[in-house]
Design a protein around this motif. Structure first.
Motif, PDB file in Angstrom:
ATOM      1  N   UNK A 153       0.939  -1.118  -0.050  1.00 20.88           N
ATOM      2  CA  UNK A 153       0.014   0.195  -0.119  1.00 20.88           C
ATOM      3  C   UNK A 153       0.837   1.334  -0.025  1.00 20.88           C
ATOM      4  N   UNK A 154       1.870   1.154   0.668  1.00 19.36           N
ATOM      5  CA  UNK A 154       2.914   2.508   0.852  1.00 19.36           C
ATOM      6  C   UNK A 154       3.381   2.622  -0.680  1.00 19.36           C
ATOM      7  N   UNK A 155       3.724   1.698  -1.323  1.00 20.76           N
ATOM      8  CA  UNK A 155       4.384   1.908  -2.648  1.00 20.76           C
ATOM      9  C   UNK A 155       3.424   2.466  -3.595  1.00 20.76           C
ATOM     10  N   UNK A 156       2.132   1.926  -3.482  1.00 17.69           N
ATOM     11  CA  UNK A 156       1.047   2.260  -4.433  1.00 17.69           C
ATOM     12  C   UNK A 156       0.588   3.820  -4.095  1.00 17.69           C
ATOM     13  N   UNK A 157       0.109   4.083  -2.929  1.00 18.63           N
ATOM     14  CA  UNK A 157      -0.445   5.128  -2.481  1.00 18.63           C
ATOM     15  C   UNK A 157       0.229   6.092  -1.532  1.00 18.63           C
ATOM     16  N   UNK A 158       1.386   5.830  -1.027  1.00 19.67           N
ATOM     17  CA  UNK A 158       2.257   6.396  -0.116  1.00 19.67           C
ATOM     18  C   UNK A 158       1.708   6.245   1.268  1.00 19.67           C
ATOM     19  N   UNK A 159       2.206   7.062   2.312  1.00 23.95           N
ATOM     20  CA  UNK A 159       1.799   7.050   3.650  1.00 23.95           C
ATOM     21  C   UNK A 159       0.424   7.398   3.922  1.00 23.95           C
ATOM     22  N   UNK A 160      -0.463   6.205   4.489  1.00 20.78           N
ATOM     23  CA  UNK A 160      -1.721   6.785   5.081  1.00 20.78           C
ATOM     24  C   UNK A 160      -1.779   7.477   6.279  1.00 20.78           C
ATOM     25  N   UNK A 161      -2.744   8.244   6.464  1.00 21.89           N
ATOM     26  CA  UNK A 161      -2.977   8.958   7.684  1.00 21.89           C
ATOM     27  C   UNK A 161      -3.691   8.169   8.769  1.00 21.89           C
ATOM     28  N   UNK A 162      -3.043   7.286   9.505  1.00 22.48           N
ATOM     29  CA  UNK A 162      -3.607   6.694  10.430  1.00 22.48           C
ATOM     30  C   UNK A 162      -4.390   7.570  11.556  1.00 22.48           C
ATOM     31  N   UNK A 163      -5.571   7.180  11.993  1.00 19.47           N
ATOM     32  CA  UNK A 163      -6.108   7.969  13.023  1.00 19.47           C
ATOM     33  C   UNK A 163      -6.151   7.199  14.338  1.00 19.47           C
ATOM     34  N   UNK A 164      -5.309   7.829  15.244  1.00 18.27           N
ATOM     35  CA  UNK A 164      -5.259   7.154  16.584  1.00 18.27           C
ATOM     36  C   UNK A 164      -6.722   6.572  17.179  1.00 18.27           C
ATOM     37  N   UNK A 165      -6.671   5.310  17.494  1.00 20.47           N
ATOM     38  CA  UNK A 165      -7.982   4.615  18.180  1.00 20.47           C
ATOM     39  C   UNK A 165      -8.442   5.267  19.647  1.00 20.47           C
ATOM     40  N   UNK A 266       0.178  -8.750  25.383  1.00 19.94           N
ATOM     41  CA  UNK A 266       0.569  -7.540  24.995  1.00 19.94           C
ATOM     42  C   UNK A 266      -0.401  -6.197  24.815  1.00 19.94           C
ATOM     43  N   UNK A 267      -0.014  -5.238  24.606  1.00 17.02           N
ATOM     44  CA  UNK A 267      -0.698  -4.021  24.389  1.00 17.02           C
ATOM     45  C   UNK A 267      -1.023  -3.702  22.949  1.00 17.02           C
ATOM     46  N   UNK A 268      -2.046  -3.903  22.271  1.00 19.21           N
ATOM     47  CA  UNK A 268      -2.346  -3.458  20.880  1.00 19.21           C
ATOM     48  C   UNK A 268      -3.042  -1.942  21.060  1.00 19.21           C
ATOM     49  N   UNK A 269      -2.261  -1.120  20.292  1.00 24.75           N
ATOM     50  CA  UNK A 269      -2.747   0.341  20.137  1.00 24.75           C
ATOM     51  C   UNK A 269      -3.594   0.306  18.746  1.00 24.75           C
ATOM     52  N   UNK A 270      -4.976   0.603  19.081  1.00 24.40           N
ATOM     53  CA  UNK A 270      -5.910   0.655  18.071  1.00 24.40           C
ATOM     54  C   UNK A 270      -6.029   1.713  17.250  1.00 24.40           C
ATOM     55  N   UNK A 271      -6.304   1.503  15.910  1.00 25.92           N
ATOM     56  CA  UNK A 271      -6.272   2.728  15.064  1.00 25.92           C
ATOM     57  C   UNK A 271      -6.773   2.262  14.001  1.00 25.92           C
ATOM     58  N   UNK A 272      -7.230   3.370  12.944  1.00 22.41           N
ATOM     59  CA  UNK A 272      -7.812   3.372  11.608  1.00 22.41           C
ATOM     60  C   UNK A 272      -7.473   4.285  10.746  1.00 22.41           C
ATOM     61  N   UNK A 273      -8.040   4.411   9.378  1.00 22.35           N
ATOM     62  CA  UNK A 273      -7.829   5.360   8.621  1.00 22.35           C
ATOM     63  C   UNK A 273      -8.906   5.323   7.460  1.00 22.35           C
ATOM     64  N   UNK A 274      -9.116   6.413   7.101  1.00 21.55           N
ATOM     65  CA  UNK A 274     -10.353   6.600   6.100  1.00 21.55           C
ATOM     66  C   UNK A 274     -10.387   5.789   4.978  1.00 21.55           C
ATOM     67  N   UNK A 275     -11.371   5.620   4.314  1.00 22.37           N
ATOM     68  CA  UNK A 275     -11.635   4.613   3.296  1.00 22.37           C
ATOM     69  C   UNK A 275     -10.801   5.506   1.908  1.00 22.37           C
ATOM     70  N   UNK A 276      -9.866   4.486   1.263  1.00 17.90           N
ATOM     71  CA  UNK A 276      -9.051   4.925   0.482  1.00 17.90           C
ATOM     72  C   UNK A 276      -9.763   5.063  -0.986  1.00 17.90           C
ATOM     73  N   UNK A 277      -9.392   6.132  -1.722  1.00 21.84           N
ATOM     74  CA  UNK A 277     -10.170   6.655  -3.192  1.00 21.84           C
ATOM     75  C   UNK A 277     -10.099   5.060  -4.100  1.00 21.84           C
TER      76      UNK A 277
END
Length: 368
Positions: A153-165, A266-277
């Motif tokens: 994904x990074x190579x196709x679209x660059x870095x996505x903006x993760x929203x902290x969960x 372990x601790x899981x830091x939840x997060x998401x990102x907006x729908x890709x175009x």
């Protein structure tokens, strides 16, 4: 047509099995050799179970999964606040499902020790995937199934903006035959009424249970400097965090924590990102967490990954033009994915600022 799948987790394996069943040449590339040790568990509803049954149609391998017929929400004192019958839900241990899926593909279709590095281009067209061990796999279609931190994904679209969960989750597994027997078929969750703190418990076998603690890190947390999973200091800090936050929870919660080996938690830091175009570029397309990440409150991550595989395989088989198949795949999946992202955020906000009890963090009867 030769399809090269980058990532051998649940999404990648499901995709590979679907294509293999339809006599499409496919190679599933995974970074590590699969080992059925450890791993967390998750809930799966009817849509995901239907996919699993389709994948297993030609196999005599028994399917994993434990039926979950009831969700019980209790408060921090143990009093029942809500009880819900669940229709066609099961609990799966991730390693059990991976072990099962691995048996549905010939060994010749699985390549381990392949960490994706980059794509190989000829005349501005992607023709192969290169791996860090120096190996190269040529193909006609490439599918990125390499998880939330997808290099594809990074190579196709660059870095996505993760929203902290804004919510963290501790996950653990214990062996406790007596407690597991008493909770068979039930997903039990303890929820504080006035702040973001909960504890969930699900049996995965006759003797084993998976537990999780969801918490607002503003209540308490482990300093980032200590968040090194393999250190004894981290394990002790994690144990203290759980016991301190859950000190007022019922006796069965304390019993679970007392039986837990925090070296495996372990601790899981939840997060998401907006729908890709879009989910594709040229002849490369994304599925599963590589394409979309939703917060865990919807219990839909694994099911969505499996539905991606089913939908994309259907599109590849039914469209002669590759670009048309990718566009159709996106159109079929985008609305549902966006809805799950939004639902996860709404449930998270309710969890962090509970104005009432009874919010059920499941997608049953909410989204289909």
């Amino acid at each position: 047509m030769k399809v090269v799948i980058l990532g051998g987790g649940i999404a990648g394996l499901c995709m590979g099995i679907y294509l293999h069943q339809h006599d499409i040449e496919v190679i599933v590339n995974e970074r590590q050799i699969f080992s059925a040790v450890g791993g967390h568990a998750f809930l799966m509803h009817h849509d995901g179970i239907t996919v699993l049954n389709e994948l297993a149609i030609e196999s005599k391998t028994p399917l994993p999964g434990k039926p979950v017929h009831t969700f019980i929400l209790r408060d921090a004192e143990g009093l029942i606040q809500n009880e819900k019958t669940l229709e066609d839900w099961q609990c799966f241990k991730r390693t059990d499902l991976l072990a099962c899926l691995n048996q549905f593909l010939p060994v010749s279709r699985l390549k381990n020790n392949r960490v994706f590095s980059h794509f190989v281009y000829e005349a501005d067209q992607i023709v192969a995937a290169a791996f860090s061990n120096g190996e190269v796999e040529y193909g006609d279609v490439f599918i990125g199934a390499d998880g939330a931190n997808s290099i594809v994904r990074q190579q196709l679209f660059g870095e996505v903006k993760f929203e902290p969960g804004k919510v963290k989750e501790v996950v653990g597994i214990i062996q406790h035959a007596e407690l597991a027997e008493s909770l068979q078929g039930r997903f039990t969750k303890f929820q504080q009424k006035d702040q973001g703190l909960s504890f969930g418990l699900i049996p995965t076998s006759a003797t084993e249970l998976v537990w999780f603690m969801q918490y607002d890190p503003l209540l308490a947390d482990i300093p980032e400097a200590m968040n090194i999973r393999n250190s004894e200091q981290y394990h002790e800090q994690l144990r203290q965090l759980c016991f301190n936050l859950l000190k007022d929870f019922p006796a069965e919660v304390q019993e679970v924590l007392g039986a837990n080996d925090f070296r495996t938690s372990y601790i899981w830091n939840t997060r998401d990102f907006d729908l890709l175009p879009g989910f594709h570029y040229q002849n490369v397309v994304l599925i599963g967490d590589a394409a979309h990440v939703a917060l865990p409150f919807t219990s839909a991550g694994t099911t969505n990954a499996m539905l991606d595989a089913k939908t994309l395989s259907h599109c590849l088989l039914n469209y002669t033009d590759l670009n048309d198949s990718f566009l159709a795949y996106y159109q079929l999946r985008a609305e549902s994915i966006k809805a799950h992202v939004n639902l996860g955020r709404a449930l998270r906000d309710s969890f962090l600022d509970p104005t009432s009890i009874g919010v059920i963090p499941l997608i049953s009867n909410v989204l289909k």
